[in-house]
Design an enzyme around this catalytic site. Structure first.
Site, mmCIF file in Angstrom:
data_model
loop_
_atom_site.group_PDB
_atom_site.id
_atom_site.type_symbol
_atom_site.label_atom_id
_atom_site.label_comp_id
_atom_site.label_asym_id
_atom_site.label_seq_id
_atom_site.Cartn_x
_atom_site.Cartn_y
_atom_site.Cartn_z
ATOM 1 N N GLY A 114 99.068 8.342 22.425
ATOM 2 C CA GLY A 114 98.660 7.859 23.756
ATOM 3 C C GLY A 114 99.757 7.026 24.400
ATOM 4 O O GLY A 114 99.479 6.066 25.132
ATOM 5 N N LEU A 117 101.866 7.428 26.798
ATOM 6 C CA LEU A 117 102.153 7.421 28.244
ATOM 7 C C LEU A 117 101.148 6.569 29.027
ATOM 8 O O LEU A 117 101.195 6.513 30.241
ATOM 9 C CB LEU A 117 102.146 8.858 28.794
ATOM 10 C CG LEU A 117 103.217 9.785 28.211
ATOM 11 C CD1 LEU A 117 103.135 11.171 28.854
ATOM 12 C CD2 LEU A 117 104.615 9.210 28.393
ATOM 13 N N GLY A 118 100.245 5.895 28.333
ATOM 14 C CA GLY A 118 99.224 5.098 29.008
ATOM 15 C C GLY A 118 99.717 3.703 29.368
ATOM 16 O O GLY A 118 100.913 3.392 29.282
ATOM 17 N N GLN A 119 98.756 2.853 29.767
ATOM 18 C CA GLN A 119 99.112 1.510 30.264
ATOM 19 C C GLN A 119 99.830 0.683 29.184
ATOM 20 O O GLN A 119 100.846 0.041 29.464
ATOM 21 C CB GLN A 119 97.837 0.771 30.725
ATOM 22 C CG GLN A 119 98.146 -0.510 31.475
ATOM 23 C CD GLN A 119 96.923 -1.404 31.702
ATOM 24 O OE1 GLN A 119 95.821 -1.100 31.250
ATOM 25 N NE2 GLN A 119 97.121 -2.499 32.399
ATOM 26 N N ASP A 141 101.861 12.010 23.279
ATOM 27 C CA ASP A 141 100.697 11.937 24.177
ATOM 28 C C ASP A 141 100.158 13.347 24.361
ATOM 29 O O ASP A 141 100.869 14.338 24.166
ATOM 30 C CB ASP A 141 101.099 11.349 25.542
ATOM 31 C CG ASP A 141 99.896 10.738 26.285
ATOM 32 O OD1 ASP A 141 99.809 9.497 26.335
ATOM 33 O OD2 ASP A 141 99.047 11.501 26.795
ATOM 34 N N ARG A 155 99.284 14.247 27.295
ATOM 35 C CA ARG A 155 99.978 14.624 28.535
ATOM 36 C C ARG A 155 101.429 14.908 28.225
ATOM 37 O O ARG A 155 101.994 14.355 27.282
ATOM 38 C CB ARG A 155 99.922 13.469 29.545
ATOM 39 C CG ARG A 155 98.566 13.267 30.162
ATOM 40 C CD ARG A 155 98.640 12.224 31.240
ATOM 41 N NE ARG A 155 98.583 10.864 30.730
ATOM 42 C CZ ARG A 155 99.013 9.798 31.390
ATOM 43 N NH1 ARG A 155 99.588 9.908 32.556
ATOM 44 N NH2 ARG A 155 98.898 8.584 30.870
ATOM 45 N N ASP A 175 97.981 16.202 20.489
ATOM 46 C CA ASP A 175 96.547 15.885 20.595
ATOM 47 C C ASP A 175 96.164 15.217 19.279
ATOM 48 O O ASP A 175 96.119 15.880 18.232
ATOM 49 C CB ASP A 175 95.763 17.192 20.822
ATOM 50 C CG ASP A 175 94.260 16.936 20.882
ATOM 51 O OD1 ASP A 175 93.805 15.813 20.564
ATOM 52 O OD2 ASP A 175 93.525 17.879 21.242
ATOM 53 N N TYR A 195 81.822 3.071 24.909
ATOM 54 C CA TYR A 195 83.128 2.491 24.556
ATOM 55 C C TYR A 195 82.946 1.463 23.430
ATOM 56 O O TYR A 195 83.647 1.497 22.419
ATOM 57 C CB TYR A 195 83.703 1.823 25.800
ATOM 58 C CG TYR A 195 85.080 1.219 25.658
ATOM 59 C CD1 TYR A 195 86.198 2.012 25.401
ATOM 60 C CD2 TYR A 195 85.282 -0.162 25.813
ATOM 61 C CE1 TYR A 195 87.466 1.447 25.311
ATOM 62 C CE2 TYR A 195 86.546 -0.725 25.728
ATOM 63 C CZ TYR A 195 87.633 0.092 25.477
ATOM 64 O OH TYR A 195 88.890 -0.465 25.400
ATOM 65 N N LYS A 208 84.235 1.338 19.556
ATOM 66 C CA LYS A 208 85.150 0.271 19.106
ATOM 67 C C LYS A 208 84.609 -0.423 17.849
ATOM 68 O O LYS A 208 85.361 -0.715 16.926
ATOM 69 C CB LYS A 208 85.393 -0.751 20.223
ATOM 70 C CG LYS A 208 86.262 -0.237 21.370
ATOM 71 C CD LYS A 208 87.651 0.192 20.919
ATOM 72 C CE LYS A 208 88.570 0.586 22.059
ATOM 73 N NZ LYS A 208 89.813 1.241 21.610
#
Ligand code: NAD
Ligand code: SER
Length: 326
Positions: A15, A17-19, A41, A43, A60, A149, A153
């Site tokens: 992940g 490419l995320g924030q 990622d 993406r 993935d 969510y 978690k």
């Protein structure tokens, strides 16, 4: 038990490419070398972007074979597992959220077990629920979240603990608060307003907030979050009583207080409110403040940014990139 400091193997970030990944990957490359950090990622890299800053793999994370292939090809010793759906998107697509947030972590932990990797897992203030104490939520407390969510978690925190106890996988993690940053957009969470407000303040001097003005939540500026992640993974494992799911925070504020702080820099900034009932319900189910004493005691966590310094820094950085709308 290894810590990153003593490792000569490489690092995989899912992940990426995320924030968080957009700032964690450069920080890890700066610290350990650009070829030592494999960004990945679902993406693809955006058109025109180059992987020249270091290796990038299309991955993935819910698929074990390609994950295993990358771990053995690059001799990975530590996985920073960032791929997940955030709270608001997860509430919209709970089945997808369960699949990504749980199956993704399960594959990462299984692959880590088989390849002797350490794992970083980012939990969240979303792992708490309405029956958690709303102020100074303790490290060890009631966790009955009412969102998909939060359910993922809490289950993920427990799965990380299980893999440590049962298989000695060095799985460490933080319960991160809402993160504020200017490099990549926020990914669909309940705290995203605290990022969007800065873009809109510079462009339009106006922002319509989807949470009520008095909604207090814990927050942190991304440089502090990135430093916390690296410090936890480098911490001496003999000092860690909890190891995983550490409460951490830097500041807490309401939308009204953030708007007042922005007004010190942009006096004609106006905030309006159009409450989104889904995100408001999520926010109301989380604690207003949390106690991060265990992180401070066990590995020396100390935040550097306050509401004042974060706001000044965000506006400075974004003013270099954004033009006010005419
Ligand atoms: P984000 O939504 O910005 O990024 C997630 C990335 O995962 C995206 O780039 C996406 O393309 C990728 N992804 C989605 N499905 C994937 C798959 N199947 N395989 C591989 N990659 C996939 O999220 P973020 O804000 O960077 O958060 C990262 C982690 O930190 C998440 O677990 C999140 O719950 C947690 N966290 C974030 C915050 C926050 O405020 N940003 C706060 C607390 C916890
Ligand atoms: N910022 C995240 C969210 O709102 C907190 O985990 O989903």
């Amino acid at each position: 038990m290894t810590s990153v400091r003593s490792m000569s193997k490489t690092i995989l970030v899912t992940g990426a490419l995320g924030q968080i990944g957009s700032e964690l990957v450069p920080a890890l490359r700066e610290r350990y070398g650009k070829d030592a950090v494999i960004a990945s990622d679902l993406r693809m890299l955006p058109m025109g972007a180059s992987a020249g800053n270091g290796p990038f793999e299309h991955l993935d994370c819910t698929r074990i074979r390609p994950l295993q292939d990358i771990l053995s090809r690059y001799q990975v010793g530590i996985i920073y597992h960032l791929a997940a759906l955030l709270s608001a998107v997860a509430e919209d697509r709970p089945q997808v959220a369960w699949h990504l947030n749980m199956d993704g972590l399960y594959q990462v932990l299984e692959a880590a077990r088989q390849n002797h990797c350490a794992v970083f897992f980012p939990s969240s203030i979303g792992a708490f629920g309405p029956t958690t104490p709303r102020d100074h939520a303790p490290q060890d407390t009631v966790q009955r979240p009412t969102t998909m969510y939060g359910v993922t978690k809490v289950a993920a925190e427990m799965l990380c603990d299980y893999y440590f106890r049962r298989f000695a996988v060095d799985a460490r993690g933080l319960r991160l608060p809402g993160l504020i940053s200017h490099v990549a957009p926020a990914g669909g969470g309940t705290t995203d307003y605290a990022v969007e407000i800065f873009y809109q303040a510079i462009r339009y001097r106006h922002y319509t907030c989807f949470l009520r003005p008095d909604t207090r939540l814990e927050m942190m500026y991304m440089p502090d979050a990135v430093r916390a992640i690296i410090e936890l993974m480098e911490a001496d494992s003999t000092r860690l009583v909890h190891r995983n799911a550490f409460n951490i925070t830097a500041m807490n504020f309401t939308p009204d207080e953030l708007a007042q702080e922005i007004r010190k820099h942009i006096p004609d900034f106006v905030i309006a409110y159009e409450v989104d009932p889904i995100r408001q319900t999520i926010a109301d189910s989380w604690p207003r403040t949390i106690d991060d004493g265990a992180a401070r005691d066990e590995w020396g966590w100390t935040p550097r940014y306050t509401l004042e310094t974060m706001t000044g820094n965000m506006l400075d950085k974004l003013r270099h990139r954004l033009r006010p709308a005419m």
